[in-house]
Design a protein around this motif. Structure first.
Motif, mmCIF file in Angstrom:
data_model
loop_
_atom_site.group_PDB
_atom_site.id
_atom_site.type_symbol
_atom_site.label_atom_id
_atom_site.label_comp_id
_atom_site.label_asym_id
_atom_site.label_seq_id
_atom_site.Cartn_x
_atom_site.Cartn_y
_atom_site.Cartn_z
ATOM 1 N N VAL A 100 0.912 -1.035 0.102
ATOM 2 C CA VAL A 100 0.048 -0.110 -0.047
ATOM 3 C C VAL A 100 0.829 1.267 0.035
ATOM 4 O O VAL A 100 1.806 1.441 0.630
ATOM 5 N N GLN A 101 0.600 2.079 -0.842
ATOM 6 C CA GLN A 101 1.104 3.335 -0.887
ATOM 7 C C GLN A 101 0.115 4.343 -0.249
ATOM 8 O O GLN A 101 -0.839 4.949 -0.764
ATOM 9 N N PRO A 102 0.433 4.860 1.090
ATOM 10 C CA PRO A 102 -0.535 5.636 1.809
ATOM 11 C C PRO A 102 -0.442 7.072 1.163
ATOM 12 O O PRO A 102 0.424 7.440 0.740
ATOM 13 N N GLN A 103 -1.405 7.754 1.523
ATOM 14 C CA GLN A 103 -1.749 9.098 1.106
ATOM 15 C C GLN A 103 -0.616 9.992 1.268
ATOM 16 O O GLN A 103 -0.011 10.620 0.661
ATOM 17 N N ILE A 104 -0.278 9.986 2.809
ATOM 18 C CA ILE A 104 0.956 10.655 3.209
ATOM 19 C C ILE A 104 1.987 9.447 3.729
ATOM 20 O O ILE A 104 1.555 8.938 4.622
ATOM 21 N N ARG A 105 2.945 9.500 3.124
ATOM 22 C CA ARG A 105 3.691 8.414 3.493
ATOM 23 C C ARG A 105 5.230 8.922 3.846
ATOM 24 O O ARG A 105 6.404 8.185 3.841
ATOM 25 N N ALA B 231 3.753 15.318 -1.868
ATOM 26 C CA ALA B 231 2.618 15.792 -0.580
ATOM 27 C C ALA B 231 3.063 16.626 0.257
ATOM 28 O O ALA B 231 3.710 16.278 1.471
ATOM 29 N N PRO B 232 3.008 17.907 -0.020
ATOM 30 C CA PRO B 232 3.520 18.682 0.802
ATOM 31 C C PRO B 232 2.629 18.896 2.043
ATOM 32 O O PRO B 232 3.271 19.845 3.037
ATOM 33 N N GLN B 233 1.654 18.724 1.912
ATOM 34 C CA GLN B 233 0.382 19.042 3.084
ATOM 35 C C GLN B 233 0.124 17.932 3.800
ATOM 36 O O GLN B 233 -0.100 16.842 2.894
ATOM 37 N N PRO B 234 -0.127 17.829 5.012
ATOM 38 C CA PRO B 234 0.096 18.883 5.935
ATOM 39 C C PRO B 234 1.330 19.030 6.281
ATOM 40 O O PRO B 234 2.416 18.270 6.051
ATOM 41 N N GLU B 235 1.715 20.246 6.785
ATOM 42 C CA GLU B 235 3.165 20.720 7.019
ATOM 43 C C GLU B 235 3.663 20.046 8.532
ATOM 44 O O GLU B 235 4.767 19.771 8.548
ATOM 45 N N GLY B 236 3.018 19.805 9.386
ATOM 46 C CA GLY B 236 3.367 19.566 10.690
ATOM 47 C C GLY B 236 3.870 18.033 10.797
ATOM 48 O O GLY B 236 2.830 17.065 10.139
ATOM 49 N N THR B 237 4.995 17.672 11.218
ATOM 50 C CA THR B 237 5.182 16.344 11.461
ATOM 51 C C THR B 237 4.048 15.534 12.090
ATOM 52 O O THR B 237 3.832 14.353 11.777
ATOM 53 N N GLU B 238 3.694 16.144 13.325
ATOM 54 C CA GLU B 238 2.579 15.273 14.010
ATOM 55 C C GLU B 238 1.584 14.920 13.319
ATOM 56 O O GLU B 238 0.717 13.875 13.379
ATOM 57 N N GLU B 239 1.219 15.888 12.514
ATOM 58 C CA GLU B 239 -0.101 15.623 11.391
ATOM 59 C C GLU B 239 0.128 14.359 10.599
ATOM 60 O O GLU B 239 -0.598 13.675 10.209
ATOM 61 N N ARG B 240 1.378 14.359 9.959
ATOM 62 C CA ARG B 240 1.571 13.486 8.866
ATOM 63 C C ARG B 240 1.757 12.205 9.738
ATOM 64 O O ARG B 240 1.449 11.115 8.778
ATOM 65 N N VAL B 241 2.431 12.036 10.770
ATOM 66 C CA VAL B 241 2.631 10.642 11.379
ATOM 67 C C VAL B 241 1.010 10.278 11.815
ATOM 68 O O VAL B 241 0.769 8.949 11.427
ATOM 69 N N ALA B 242 0.193 11.198 12.189
ATOM 70 C CA ALA B 242 -1.117 10.662 12.250
ATOM 71 C C ALA B 242 -1.875 10.333 11.272
ATOM 72 O O ALA B 242 -2.788 9.357 11.427
ATOM 73 N N ALA B 243 -1.586 10.957 9.891
ATOM 74 C CA ALA B 243 -2.292 10.594 8.747
ATOM 75 C C ALA B 243 -1.779 9.215 8.261
ATOM 76 O O ALA B 243 -2.520 8.297 7.747
ATOM 77 N N PHE B 244 -0.542 8.818 8.527
ATOM 78 C CA PHE B 244 0.177 7.519 8.436
ATOM 79 C C PHE B 244 -0.410 6.530 9.034
ATOM 80 O O PHE B 244 -0.836 5.273 8.668
ATOM 81 N N ASN C 174 8.923 6.794 3.327
ATOM 82 C CA ASN C 174 10.297 7.266 3.478
ATOM 83 C C ASN C 174 10.287 8.561 4.237
ATOM 84 O O ASN C 174 9.407 8.730 4.831
ATOM 85 N N THR C 175 11.325 9.299 4.316
ATOM 86 C CA THR C 175 11.357 10.158 5.252
ATOM 87 C C THR C 175 10.921 11.424 4.981
ATOM 88 O O THR C 175 10.247 11.997 5.819
ATOM 89 N N GLY C 176 10.791 11.892 3.894
ATOM 90 C CA GLY C 176 10.446 13.283 3.045
ATOM 91 C C GLY C 176 11.748 14.265 3.386
ATOM 92 O O GLY C 176 13.015 13.515 3.466
#
Length: 288
Positions: free
Chosen positions: A64-69, A77-90, A109-111
């Motif tokens: 699976v390729q998540p929307q925010i990976r 995928a520049p948005q959301p900008e916050g790391t915690e938001e991106r971790v929550a999305a994953f 991957n890391t971003g």
């Protein structure tokens, strides 16, 4: 001569112009064994129904390729900008899709390192993976760290070699995390075959396409039509113990001869044939 040792899969980015439903129907008709789901193609209101439809069509969901990976922002995928938001999305992607994809690898991957600070990017990636790894294990899936080509450094990634990914895996220290081996990304690293062997037992996803000097950030070729020594890499992967799905992953836009403008049925068929030819040619060379 030995048979091709991997099941054949297709990543949905390869058929970007098709809908999710077209992917499922056409992959099955072409005899594809597995599908690598791209969450961006799912309808959030009926994602479960779509995932079940892929399984019902006889397709294994291998990855699976998540929307925010990525945990840091990236060009794709520049948005959301916050790391915690991106971790929550994953984490949401894991919780939402894993129940329909037991055993699948969720690719990440890391971003892009913030302000070029690679060390911070790596340290925080390890920290967040340690948080997410037990969740993945509970859900019966893997998290696959993918080193990207140097063309993506400071745009999509802070790691670009197999060994850098293995260092991250060692730092995380959890069996639910493994390596995504994308030949287009890693084939130019020094002594690539030896690095694949060093990853023995840790590779959980394999992706293939072919290389020419890119004319855009999304310029990949059908296996067998470019410069990558796919046969040697496929044999090294098999010798290192991987026996899962080899997935066709092609991006092709922003170029005059975009494969997205071609017959995508032929792209899939030619991709499978190219992989088989590369395997057989390398085996013949090894036997002489």
């Amino acid at each position: 001569m030995s048979r091709f040792p991997f099941r054949f899969g297709v990543n949905q980015f390869t058929t970007q112009p098709w809908s999710f439903e077209e992917d499922v129907t056409r992959y099955a008709a072409l005899g594809v064994d597995a599908i690598e789901i791209c969450e961006a193609k799912l309808d959030p209101a009926r994602a479960g129904e779509q995932m079940r439809a892929a399984r019902a069509a006889g397709l294994e969901i291998s990855a699976v390729q998540p929307q925010i990976r990525t945990f840091f922002g990236s060009k794709m995928a520049p948005q959301p900008e916050g790391t915690e938001e991106r971790v929550a999305a994953f984490a949401r992607s894991l919780k939402t899709l894993a129940p329909y994809a037991e055993g699948a690898a969720f690719v990440m991957n890391t971003g892009a390192p913030p302000d070029g600070n690679m060390q911070r990017c790596l340290d925080e990636t390890v920290h967040h993976l340690r948080r997410l790894a037990p969740l993945a294990a509970d859900l019966g899936v893997k998290i696959a760290i993918e080193p990207l080509n140097p063309t993506s450094i400071n745009v999509e990634t802070a790691i670009w070699t197999i060994d850098q990914a293995l260092d991250l895996l060692d730092a995380v220290g959890h069996d639910s995390c493994g390596l995504c081996l994308d030949y287009w990304n890693i084939w130019q690293q020094p002594d690539c075959v030896a690095a694949i062997h060093r990853a023995a037992g840790r590779t959980v996803a394999v992706q293939a396409s072919d290389w020419r000097t890119p004319c855009s950030g999304m310029d990949r070729l059908v296996p067998g039509s470019g410069s990558i020594p796919l046969g040697a890499l496929l044999h090294a992967t098999a010798q290192a113990g991987f026996d899962g799905v080899c997935t066709l992953e092609i991006f092709s836009s922003g170029v005059a001869d975009s494969l997205y403008e071609c017959d995508l049925n032929e792209v899939i068929t030619q991709g499978r044939e190219g992989l088989h030819r590369a395997w057989s040619a390398a085996e013949m060379r090894n036997d002489t």
